[in-house]
Enzyme design. Sequence first.
Site, PDB file in Angstrom:
ATOM      1  N   TYR A   1      29.914  28.630  78.041  1.00  0.00           N
ATOM      2  CA  TYR A   1      31.283  28.933  77.641  1.00  0.00           C
ATOM      3  C   TYR A   1      31.949  29.652  78.810  1.00  0.00           C
ATOM      4  CZ  TYR A   1      34.923  30.327  74.263  1.00  0.00           C
ATOM      5  OH  TYR A   1      36.088  30.489  73.549  1.00  0.00           O
TER       6      TYR A   1
ATOM      7  N   PRO B   1      45.900  15.936  58.886  1.00  0.00           N
ATOM      8  CA  PRO B   1      45.275  17.000  58.100  1.00  0.00           C
ATOM      9  C   PRO B   1      45.359  18.337  58.841  1.00  0.00           C
ATOM     10  CG  PRO B   1      43.759  15.134  58.466  1.00  0.00           C
ATOM     11  CD  PRO B   1      44.898  14.983  59.427  1.00  0.00           C
ATOM     12  N   PHE B   2      45.601  19.394  58.104  1.00  0.00           N
ATOM     13  CA  PHE B   2      45.794  20.725  58.699  1.00  0.00           C
ATOM     14  C   PHE B   2      44.935  21.732  57.941  1.00  0.00           C
ATOM     15  CE2 PHE B   2      47.838  24.764  59.463  1.00  0.00           C
ATOM     16  CZ  PHE B   2      48.492  24.675  60.692  1.00  0.00           C
ATOM     17  N   GLY B   3      44.011  22.367  58.638  1.00  0.00           N
ATOM     18  CA  GLY B   3      43.166  23.393  58.016  1.00  0.00           C
ATOM     19  C   GLY B   3      43.726  24.767  58.295  1.00  0.00           C
ATOM     20  N   GLY B   4      43.185  25.429  59.288  1.00  0.00           N
ATOM     21  CA  GLY B   4      43.675  26.755  59.641  1.00  0.00           C
ATOM     22  C   GLY B   4      44.655  26.738  60.804  1.00  0.00           C
ATOM     23  N   GLY B   5      44.874  25.562  61.376  1.00  0.00           N
ATOM     24  CA  GLY B   5      45.774  25.473  62.532  1.00  0.00           C
ATOM     25  C   GLY B   5      45.226  26.158  63.768  1.00  0.00           C
TER      26      GLY B   5
ATOM     27  N   ARG C   1      44.157  37.263  73.987  1.00  0.00           N
ATOM     28  CA  ARG C   1      44.983  36.289  74.702  1.00  0.00           C
ATOM     29  C   ARG C   1      46.458  36.690  74.717  1.00  0.00           C
ATOM     30  NH1 ARG C   1      44.791  29.926  73.285  1.00  0.00           N
ATOM     31  NH2 ARG C   1      44.839  29.213  75.429  1.00  0.00           N
TER      32      ARG C   1
END
Lengths: 582, 582
Positions: A499, A165-169, A438
């Site tokens: 984080y 399954p692939f959402g927004g990658g 990034r």
Amino acid sequence: MSNIKSLFRKKAISTNTDNISLDTASKDNDPTNTPANTSANTPIEQTRWNGWGNININKKVSPHGAKLIKSHIGKTKKLNSVSLAQVLKTVPKSRLPAALTKLDTVSIDNEVRLRHARGQSFPDWIAMHGGDFEVFPDGVAFPESTADVETLLKLASEHDLIVIPFGGGTSVAGHINPQKGSRPVLTIAMSKMAQLIDLDVESQIATFGAGTQGPAVEAQLDAHGYRLGHYPQSWELSTLGGWIAARSSGQQSLGYGRIEQMFAGGTLVTPQGVLNIADIPASAAGPDLREMMMGTEGRAGIFTEVKMRVQSQPEEELFKVAFLPNWEAGKEVLRQAVQKNIRLSMLRLSNAVETDAHLHLGTTPSQFMAISTYLKARGLSSDKVMLTYGVSGDKAQNKLALTQFNKLLKQQNSVTGKLTDIMGNIWAHGRFKFPYLRGTLWEKGIMVDTFETATNWNRIDEQMQQMQEAVQNALADEGENVMAFTHISHVYKQGASLYTTYFFRAAKDHTTTLKRWQKIKHAASLSLANGTATISHQHGVGRDHAPYLAAEKGELGIQVTHDMLKSLDPEQRMNPGVLIKN
Amino acid sequence: MSNIKSLFRKKAISTNTDNISLDTASKDNDPTNTPANTSANTPIEQTRWNGWGNININKKVSPHGAKLIKSHIGKTKKLNSVSLAQVLKTVPKSRLPAALTKLDTVSIDNEVRLRHARGQSFPDWIAMHGGDFEVFPDGVAFPESTADVETLLKLASEHDLIVIPFGGGTSVAGHINPQKGSRPVLTIAMSKMAQLIDLDVESQIATFGAGTQGPAVEAQLDAHGYRLGHYPQSWELSTLGGWIAARSSGQQSLGYGRIEQMFAGGTLVTPQGVLNIADIPASAAGPDLREMMMGTEGRAGIFTEVKMRVQSQPEEELFKVAFLPNWEAGKEVLRQAVQKNIRLSMLRLSNAVETDAHLHLGTTPSQFMAISTYLKARGLSSDKVMLTYGVSGDKAQNKLALTQFNKLLKQQNSVTGKLTDIMGNIWAHGRFKFPYLRGTLWEKGIMVDTFETATNWNRIDEQMQQMQEAVQNALADEGENVMAFTHISHVYKQGASLYTTYFFRAAKDHTTTLKRWQKIKHAASLSLANGTATISHQHGVGRDHAPYLAAEKGELGIQVTHDMLKSLDPEQRMNPGVLIKN
């Protein structure tokens, strides 16, 4: 009220920041300065094939910010990057059977397959820039309905395919990467199921296609005066289904809740059939199917339609900044605020190193000097920490929350004022642009990655120290320094998330750079594998964190999760290797 | 601060109710008028062997209250009740092997076995009064540590025993009843694991033995200035482990959360070994083990030590009552209050029939007349509804909440004042005594039971109507009338719970009375089996609701739950038949 800009509407943000040049972001070359302003998903061809985000958006880094990082890690050299054309030549012939390739919903176009082969993890960036993708899906399906997904899973079973399954990658943990193997790989991209299907305003339940991206969720709700309020850093591209499948948490989770509190139910298509999860407000009827299926990361099935708990647009939304004398003072404010039920929408605390780095990265040298001088005059030393906070909702509730919170800030000798208010607005304005940094740093040979966890308040300091020391020392054997800093991004009565961002130098080529990252990642993950901190508070497990999961869940916890997944996917064709071993 | 009476301390409840004789409760014959004031569990010999609660506590019913019920259901006649001595004669010889009977922790005493054979469901009451217990456990173990429980489960495996975990024995859905079968039954009673083991005040996490009852939880926390805040109706006797295993919800869940929000982690001893659930504040690392194990109702294992999220004792706690013109107005106030994030600790709305019944049951005829006249003079008709609400916490937050809530009340023309404030205090004072009413009514031949659900706001009215009509008509074939009324007891942004109480006449004997109940129960359960309402919001599934669970979870949902449980209990010896079929 009809577009996403209303998120930043003037009545909500009282100080107009358009003319303030404190942040280099305002000089960046994107026309809107917001990631998206449309009720539709961003077309994938409008996104970078080998990096983050919209091709029209960049985020600059200040020269003295880059200089600060290099003062820690040393002189850097840019890695080469291959072209899209070069990678396209490496895409092999699809192994999908005709039963699938003949479907209108399935594409075996090479660029489509390439654009659904990788996410946003560091190894993904190395692959995308070095050109060694290793494996591509054999085809990508774009279903438009739950029935389409059912058909695809039936065909996958008949033809023994692997399904991803692939959402927004946007995964940073290797959730959507096809693996080498004899079974052909069908990636199912949910991008065409991106509409608001129903809005029950009495129960405040919105039904969406699971492939709806963050901006399209909010724009479609805002047209009716509603808001979901889920803003992960990946918000521009990530989707409802991805958030649910990987247990996402957004920047304002303190006020709006994590995705677990928002997901009311919906449709999960599994290899064993459709699991309809009823959207009941609360139940004592056995283990919670919602919570059993959230976090399954594609291993149990594919979310197709999801019912989300929404609420009215807030009457008022404010973001502010305060500076405090030191970490201990800041942490105390956070803990007390959440344990005293002060109704803030967010709390975020950068440690001293991160505070210094943020001030460098977001300013010119003269601005930096002005701020530093001001904070020094107000009694703050280099131990100072930056605290970002917000309120979102009813004005009277916000007012009480700010009154009570200001009292806590004062008790800890914090500095607030017009300047810090402006900094809060700048943070809010540019908050979805951080991922673009990034690429900017990559171009300078500065490698950056993050990892995160959550633990109880009584372990926060020890955990942060362990995490930072682990990554800082991870490349000592090759004489390389790693720069690391940390913030608390989400708070709970019981504890908080941590984080950590780290920077290291690119090595001579992609392969050796990846090896550096692997050493750091392993050290970071081991620092979490103590049974009291989670391997991930918000990024999920994927393939990259799977080896460390047993430290958190125990062998028996892994076993029961495994058996639960196998119940729905007995042939283990759904995203195998993600989350836990098969 | 050292005992449970501080829950009702004067600073928290501003109106002294001691001299107000509005409620017959104040004339009841218990010395304390609160269920318990000790940091220890209530010894089981201090509880009724064939009914609810402490042998020293009763609750009277006003004659004109009983008359009102009889005006609906007709003249009643008391059922006979057998004596304890009679039932003790029916306890068969224990089938437990010597390996167990020789243990200090195991008892095969007949009265001990009898007292752990039944809960508080209607069929349990019929069995306890009619004397036909059917099955008794072959022995009862009283472990004092997690290691003791591990030993017991190992022996259970070696000797092929059925194991039934026993908390407070307060189940109203058949959770702890041994069944006929060839395998001997060992009930494991957790009553000796009832201590506060650790209190981490920084993270606000309290570790308890899972057998700790409600009053003992709060008394032990209150000694340190803390509170859990979980007050189900069964609070006097029910336990932490039971709440977690059956997904309990307390009266102040709006402010303090359901048990799901309080349970941070802990130790579950399963037939496959010990599952340690880490007490991490939040995690994205796969499906949530806490949520997978909550609601397992003894099918997966036994909770032994549990880590609970606690908080400081509230600065102020108030309970109030308001009357509103009709159900629609009351429902609107509830929905808006929760959707506007007004920080109340509880909201409860009786429908018109329940309002009338409560006013009858809690008053003398002259008091009833005085109240009715007053409310009529303030413009309320027989459609009027009673709304009970509370605040608990910080004074400034309470003040804002009450200000905002009063605005909603005014918009709907509600009646509040000194009288209604007193009624709020009376409710708070007597709130754990309602279960005692069942015995009082039983003695009059009035059978009473309840059932409950939760659904979304857009279905509340339809669902309530369906529920009430189902039970009211359930005995039509024998010409019997059933009286039913309903309240909303818990609210969520998305919807609310509905709690229906019903009364019917005892038949000529226990067996035919049980048959009446079975008809009503089946009709009530079918009215919930529509996929949009839960079969239980707070009582759990047990054996009584299990046949209706698939309507809510779907066949696939049942399957995945089944397989998850079987992973931890492959020989299906833990409480088989509860929750789902084996």
